[in-house]
Design a protein around this motif. Structure first.
Motif, PDB file in Angstrom:
ATOM      1  N   VAL A   1       0.456  -0.910  -0.070  1.00 58.69           N
ATOM      2  CA  VAL A   1       0.380   0.326  -0.045  1.00 58.69           C
ATOM      3  C   VAL A   1       0.898   1.288   0.143  1.00 58.69           C
ATOM      4  CG1 VAL A   1      -1.755   1.208   1.366  1.00 58.69           C
ATOM      5  CG2 VAL A   1      -1.895  -1.012   1.323  1.00 58.69           C
ATOM      6  N   PRO A   2       0.666   2.347  -1.010  1.00 56.38           N
ATOM      7  CA  PRO A   2       1.315   3.688  -0.978  1.00 56.38           C
ATOM      8  C   PRO A   2       1.858   4.298   0.507  1.00 56.38           C
ATOM      9  CG  PRO A   2       0.166   2.993  -2.779  1.00 56.38           C
ATOM     10  CD  PRO A   2      -0.707   1.980  -2.178  1.00 56.38           C
ATOM     11  N   LYS A   3       0.775   4.151   0.835  1.00 55.67           N
ATOM     12  CA  LYS A   3       0.157   5.145   2.737  1.00 55.67           C
ATOM     13  C   LYS A   3      -0.025   4.595   3.985  1.00 55.67           C
ATOM     14  CE  LYS A   3      -0.948   9.830   0.566  1.00 55.67           C
ATOM     15  NZ  LYS A   3      -2.635  10.600   0.395  1.00 55.67           N
ATOM     16  N   ARG A   4       1.366   2.943   3.602  1.00 55.72           N
ATOM     17  CA  ARG A   4       1.491   2.241   4.684  1.00 55.72           C
ATOM     18  C   ARG A   4       1.517   2.566   5.979  1.00 55.72           C
ATOM     19  NH1 ARG A   4       5.196  -2.467   5.394  1.00 55.72           N
ATOM     20  NH2 ARG A   4       6.579  -1.380   5.748  1.00 55.72           N
ATOM     21  N   PRO A   5       0.457   2.959   6.941  1.00 58.77           N
ATOM     22  CA  PRO A   5       0.484   3.403   8.074  1.00 58.77           C
ATOM     23  C   PRO A   5       2.055   2.830   8.676  1.00 58.77           C
ATOM     24  CG  PRO A   5      -1.451   3.297   7.879  1.00 58.77           C
ATOM     25  CD  PRO A   5      -0.863   2.329   6.744  1.00 58.77           C
ATOM     26  N   ALA A   6       2.538   3.776   9.926  1.00 58.19           N
ATOM     27  CA  ALA A   6       3.257   3.328  11.002  1.00 58.19           C
ATOM     28  C   ALA A   6       2.944   2.649  11.831  1.00 58.19           C
ATOM     29  CB  ALA A   6       3.959   4.505  11.584  1.00 58.19           C
ATOM     30  N   LEU A   7       4.229   1.834  12.485  1.00 53.38           N
ATOM     31  CA  LEU A   7       3.243   0.400  13.252  1.00 53.38           C
ATOM     32  C   LEU A   7       3.455   1.087  14.073  1.00 53.38           C
ATOM     33  CD1 LEU A   7       3.269  -2.240  13.796  1.00 53.38           C
ATOM     34  CD2 LEU A   7       5.766  -2.123  14.846  1.00 53.38           C
ATOM     35  N   ALA A   8       3.170   2.242  14.676  1.00 53.61           N
ATOM     36  CA  ALA A   8       2.094   2.526  16.364  1.00 53.61           C
ATOM     37  C   ALA A   8       0.858   3.097  15.929  1.00 53.61           C
ATOM     38  CB  ALA A   8       3.803   4.019  17.082  1.00 53.61           C
ATOM     39  N   ARG A   9       0.775   3.865  14.969  1.00 50.93           N
ATOM     40  CA  ARG A   9       0.085   3.755  14.106  1.00 50.93           C
ATOM     41  C   ARG A   9      -0.643   2.921  13.848  1.00 50.93           C
ATOM     42  NH1 ARG A   9      -0.767   8.876   9.727  1.00 50.93           N
ATOM     43  NH2 ARG A   9      -2.573   8.602  11.259  1.00 50.93           N
ATOM     44  N   LEU A  10      -1.079   1.563  13.293  1.00 49.14           N
ATOM     45  CA  LEU A  10      -1.442   0.516  13.233  1.00 49.14           C
ATOM     46  C   LEU A  10      -1.715   0.252  14.754  1.00 49.14           C
ATOM     47  CD1 LEU A  10      -0.032  -1.223  10.061  1.00 49.14           C
ATOM     48  CD2 LEU A  10      -2.647  -0.138  10.538  1.00 49.14           C
ATOM     49  N   THR A  11      -0.732   0.236  16.002  1.00 49.68           N
ATOM     50  CA  THR A  11      -0.582  -0.917  16.791  1.00 49.68           C
ATOM     51  C   THR A  11      -1.566  -0.453  17.903  1.00 49.68           C
ATOM     52  OG1 THR A  11       1.355  -1.183  17.175  1.00 49.68           O
ATOM     53  CG2 THR A  11       0.542  -1.217  19.469  1.00 49.68           C
ATOM     54  N   TRP A  12      -2.063   1.680  17.666  1.00 50.23           N
ATOM     55  CA  TRP A  12      -3.077   2.036  18.075  1.00 50.23           C
ATOM     56  C   TRP A  12      -4.279   1.293  17.590  1.00 50.23           C
ATOM     57  CZ3 TRP A  12      -6.730   5.187  16.234  1.00 50.23           C
ATOM     58  CH2 TRP A  12      -7.902   6.296  17.166  1.00 50.23           C
ATOM     59  N   LEU A  13      -4.454   1.584  16.751  1.00 52.77           N
ATOM     60  CA  LEU A  13      -5.717   0.894  15.832  1.00 52.77           C
ATOM     61  C   LEU A  13      -6.488  -0.294  15.944  1.00 52.77           C
ATOM     62  CD1 LEU A  13      -8.028   1.943  13.976  1.00 52.77           C
ATOM     63  CD2 LEU A  13      -6.763   1.141  11.950  1.00 52.77           C
ATOM     64  N   ALA A  14      -5.297  -0.995  16.044  1.00 53.15           N
ATOM     65  CA  ALA A  14      -5.363  -2.868  17.023  1.00 53.15           C
ATOM     66  C   ALA A  14      -6.279  -2.375  18.617  1.00 53.15           C
ATOM     67  CB  ALA A  14      -4.122  -3.520  16.528  1.00 53.15           C
ATOM     68  N   LEU A  15      -5.020  -1.618  18.994  1.00 52.20           N
ATOM     69  CA  LEU A  15      -5.912  -1.679  20.066  1.00 52.20           C
ATOM     70  C   LEU A  15      -7.196  -1.868  20.628  1.00 52.20           C
ATOM     71  CD1 LEU A  15      -2.412  -0.520  21.901  1.00 52.20           C
ATOM     72  CD2 LEU A  15      -3.987  -2.712  22.885  1.00 52.20           C
ATOM     73  N   LEU A  16      -8.132  -0.191  20.024  1.00 56.35           N
ATOM     74  CA  LEU A  16      -8.614   0.050  19.521  1.00 56.35           C
ATOM     75  C   LEU A  16     -10.003  -0.794  18.555  1.00 56.35           C
ATOM     76  CD1 LEU A  16     -10.857   2.581  19.867  1.00 56.35           C
ATOM     77  CD2 LEU A  16     -10.830   3.339  17.376  1.00 56.35           C
ATOM     78  N   ARG A  17      -9.454  -1.329  17.780  1.00 61.01           N
ATOM     79  CA  ARG A  17     -10.720  -2.573  17.772  1.00 61.01           C
ATOM     80  C   ARG A  17     -11.192  -4.206  18.943  1.00 61.01           C
ATOM     81  NH1 ARG A  17      -7.811  -5.602  12.448  1.00 61.01           N
ATOM     82  NH2 ARG A  17      -9.094  -6.496  12.775  1.00 61.01           N
ATOM     83  N   GLU A  18      -9.699  -3.660  19.381  1.00 62.18           N
ATOM     84  CA  GLU A  18      -9.742  -4.983  20.394  1.00 62.18           C
ATOM     85  C   GLU A  18     -11.236  -4.148  21.313  1.00 62.18           C
ATOM     86  OE1 GLU A  18      -7.144  -7.516  22.888  1.00 62.18           O
ATOM     87  OE2 GLU A  18      -6.409  -5.833  23.785  1.00 62.18           O
TER      88      GLU A  18
END
Length: 347
Positions: free
Chosen positions: A75-92
């Motif tokens: 994906v051209p604008k792949r988010p950084a790991l820190a932002r994805l971690t926050w989003l994964a925690l939010l999903r949980e």
């Protein structure tokens, strides 16, 4: 909103409320029956060391986010790991604390990725593939737990029930992947929902489901990336078992590594199976008591660990939900301001 749609929404809310109340009452009964004083005494012995579990759990979710990032590798604008971690925690947090039948977090994840610059189809496809890989990883992780359970359990009827459950789950898992790869799961899902709802489109994404199916199929062709994604997911599951083992150490009741694997794998499988019960209230507690009995863990200790897990979910989940609420509120205000400015310019 039509009267029929409103009535259906009310029935769903009432159903969730009844399940929530039933789960709370059953959990309260278990705690009362085993002795609340003894259970909270076990928790009190852990003292402030239990706070260490919060960053430990964040590291566990970071491994899941790493898996998700591999799915988004091209994906051209792949988010950084820190932002994805926050989003994964939010999903949980959304799936665990809100009455959304453990699927609302996935739609939050899609929306979050889209707001980070990922196209809507790529965001939705990545979540679908990530959830599918999670099911596959959890299947093998649960299989390991079942093997350990068969080793410990002396009850023949329990062994038979485990084997039957495993045999039934195999065709369901295979059907899920076949539908996604061949038929076009989201297109089929949309057609079924439209038929059941009298023509109303319940798909949250605006666009052509066939294009989404094509994007999902494209991701499945990237086998090397999916292999790495599966590796990080499995690593996250084993790390979750390590978190459970550490929790018992902090409760001053150490257990073996295989026992931790059994409890974590079957505990997760039970929560997934009880997706219709908000937060799996009562189900999680009963499951840990049942599996703990097989391992020689007393019911008071099993309940103390389950409550510790609830405390961790609340301590992490509530701030995450609050941050999400504040972000969404700010975006709504910004969008409203843009609309007002556009209206003034055209007036």
């Amino acid at each position: 909103m039509k009267v029929a749609d409103f009535a259906a929404a009310v029935r769903r809310q009432l159903g969730s409320a009844v399940l929530l109340l039933g789960g709370l009452l059953f959990m309260g009964y278990l705690i009362w029956d085993e002795g609340a004083g003894g259970i909270f005494a076990i928790l009190r012995d852990g003292s402030w060391l239990l706070l260490i579990l919060l960053p430990v759990h964040m590291l566990v979710i970071a491994l899941d986010a790493t898996s998700w990032r591999w799915i988004l590798a091209d994906v051209p604008k792949r988010p950084a790991l820190a932002r994805l971690t926050w989003l994964a925690l939010l999903r949980e947090a959304v799936n665990g604390l809100l009455p959304v039948a453990r699927v609302g977090g996935e739609f939050v994840g899609i929306r979050g990725l889209a707001q980070m610059g990922v196209s809507l189809y790529q965001a939705a496809a990545s979540v679908v593939v990530e959830v599918s890989l999670t099911l596959l990883s959890q299947f093998f992780f649960t299989l390991l737990g079942l093997v350990l359970l068969l080793h410990w359990a002396s009850d023949v009827h329990l062994r038979d029930a485990v084997l039957y459950g495993l045999a039934l789950s195999l065709p369901i898992l295979a059907l899920l992947f076949w539908l996604q790869g061949r038929v076009g799961l989201f297109h089929l899902f949309q057609r079924i929902l439209r038929r059941l709802s009298g023509g109303r489109d319940w798909i949250a994404l605006r666009g052509d489901p066939r294009q989404l199916d094509a994007e999902i199929a494209r991701l499945y062709r990237r086998r090397w990336a999916l292999l790495w994604a599966n590796f990080w997911q499995l690593l996250g599951l084993f790390a979750g078992a390590g978190e459970l083992w550490l929790s018992f150490v902090f409760l001053h009741h150490s257990i073996s590594a295989p026992a931790a694997l059994l409890l974590e794998s079957l505990g997760q499988a039970l929560r997934s199976a009880a997706f219709f019960v908000p937060s799996a209230l009562g189900v999680q507690e009963g499951g840990f008591m049942l599996f703990g009995t097989v391992l020689g863990i007393g019911p008071d200790l099993a309940l103390a660990y389950s409550l510790l897990r609830r405390f961790r979910e609340l301590a992490l989940g509530l701030p995450l939900l609050l941050s999400w609420y504040l972000l969404e509120g700010r975006r709504l205000r910004q969008n409203w301001s843009k609309k007002v400015l556009a209206w003034e310019e055209t007036a």
